[in-house]
Design a protein around this motif. Sequence first.
Motif: not given
Length: 429
Positions: A118-135
């Motif tokens: 999913a992180a690769t599917e929005h190349p135009n987004a300025e920020a990806i806020v990942f609610c998970g863990v560090h890795f």
Amino acid sequence: MPATRITLERDPSVARAIAADPSGACETDLASAPWTFDEVPGYGPGSSSSDPFPALSPAQGEIPAEYRDAGDDELHERIRAAREVLGERVVVLGHFYQRDEIVQHADYVGDSFQLARAATEHPNAEAIVFCGVHFMAETADLLSGAGQNVILPHLGAGCSMADMASIDEVEECWEQLEDVLGPLDEPDEDGLVPVVPVTYMNSSAAIKGFVGRHGGIVCTSSNARTVLEWAFARGRRVLFFPDQHLGRNTAKAMGVPLEQMPMWNPRRPLGGSAPKDLQGSRVILWHGFCSVHRRFTVEQIAQARAEHPGVRVIVHPECPMAVVDAADESGSTDVIRRAIEGATEPTTFAIGTEINLVQRLAAQHPQHTIFCLDPVVCPCSTMYRIHPAYLAWVLEELVAGRTVNRITVSPDVAGPARVALDRMLAATP
């Protein structure tokens, strides 16, 4: 006397259940706000006392009082308002194990593999806020575009399993294996190298970079078998880290005898194994584990079967081998979710994975009886540190033009790590 199961009456919020009855949780401190512990080194309340905490792990530090003092309704309203202002400039990813109060604000909910995609599917987004863990946030940074910022709402949201294999320990292991097996990058007459390193997604970017440099690959719980097949086509044996249980369960299902799967304990010479055992191995298992999934036992399964005749027991492959063998099925979090969604008749499910996912599935599928095998409500302690207050804070900082808690991977690590991740993404089961 068997433990009493906690019934949450279809309320998916583990946080509300803990607050209402802290005596039923792993630690009463779980009912406290996570910022109470932000200045204290460690994985937070509810974590296993046996989990070693790395000295240089990032610490969150204190967030402004306006977020700590805000009530739940105010925080949710602030999150929604910030999302509306930011629009498509931000994408929020939420892991299955996140508390329900976070998941409701996520654009995508999934396991680490699904969210990496999913992180690769929005190349135009300025920020990806990942609610998970560090890795997971590191992986998103590796796969995101050059102009994108990856944000982890709580810097203390680490992973004890990932921390069980440090880059120094893995490099030392590689050198010791070379002493026993000879040059590890030289193919034999059949074109096979002595060892192919395979790391679980639950590992640091540095470990993924190591794997990429040495001809290896990353795996997930959903494609572990496919990845091991890939590795066996290229090497005589596999060095699998950091989770011993996923490696053992997957290799055993493929027909690898247990005697050909020695353990590597990084605190012992040659990992605690004899040279002949390493030479005769097919899979060398790292001495790591998930503290949540290690809690599940064969006795819990027996109790579930006694209380619920005909129960369908499904566990995660990070559980110990005896638990996986005693269950009806095992699979990744997404496999568990799809199994429940695919049940056409009312069914009783006993699930061996993290409680936030189990309670959410129970709320989403009231036609079934769904409960966690572990009678003690114990969420993943590090996932649990991401509270709506932190999500509101990082989003409102973005609205103000500031980026906080950005996760970045250095270029020297990122290159080879991407190679290993690209191999993983191509290894479709």
